[in-house]
Write a protein that holds these residues in place. Structure first.
Motif, PDB file in Angstrom:
ATOM      1  N   ASN A   2       0.843  -1.175   0.000  1.00 40.98           N
ATOM      2  CA  ASN A   2       0.000   0.000   0.000  1.00 40.98           C
ATOM      3  C   ASN A   2       0.890   1.241   0.000  1.00 40.98           C
ATOM      4  N   GLN A   3       0.786   2.040  -1.048  1.00 37.65           N
ATOM      5  CA  GLN A   3       1.642   3.219  -1.154  1.00 37.65           C
ATOM      6  C   GLN A   3       1.253   4.335  -0.197  1.00 37.65           C
ATOM      7  N   SER A   4       0.055   4.241   0.421  1.00 38.87           N
ATOM      8  CA  SER A   4      -0.345   5.284   1.355  1.00 38.87           C
ATOM      9  C   SER A   4       0.214   5.025   2.758  1.00 38.87           C
ATOM     10  N   ALA A  26       0.870   7.198   7.668  1.00 38.98           N
ATOM     11  CA  ALA A  26      -0.310   6.957   6.841  1.00 38.98           C
ATOM     12  C   ALA A  26      -1.194   8.195   6.914  1.00 38.98           C
ATOM     13  N   SER A  27      -1.525   8.715   5.775  1.00 40.01           N
ATOM     14  CA  SER A  27      -2.374   9.915   5.692  1.00 40.01           C
ATOM     15  C   SER A  27      -1.845  11.035   6.586  1.00 40.01           C
TER      16      SER A  27
END
Length: 80
Positions: A2-4, A26-27
């Motif tokens: 997951n690139q996020s 993340a985010s």
């Protein structure tokens, strides 16, 4: 992958709790991922480095599934 979710190059060992902590972003939020160990600081950090990508994969799945503990941490099992 997951690139996020991106893991930062930082690992810590807490002598008091015998906990290895590593960190993901993340985010825009810094997430602490950790596990308990009975190893010495030196052995625990060497062991983490040798299994770093496995720990990151496990934590990534836990983050995606929002498996935070009561302290807001992602807690995983130590890999043997």
């Amino acid at each position: 992958m997951n690139q996020s979710i991106i893991f930062v190059d930082r690992v810590e060992y807490d002598e008091n709790t015998k906990r290895v902590s590593y960190f993901a972003q993340a985010s825009g939020q810094l997430i602490t991922c950790c596990y308990s160990t009975n190893k010495s600081k030196e052995d625990a950090l060497l062991d983490f480095e040798s299994k770093k990508f496995d720990y990151e994969d496990i934590a990534e799945n836990a983050i995606e599934d929002e498996l935070y503990n009561d302290e807001g941490l992602i807690e995983v099992e130590e890999l043997l």
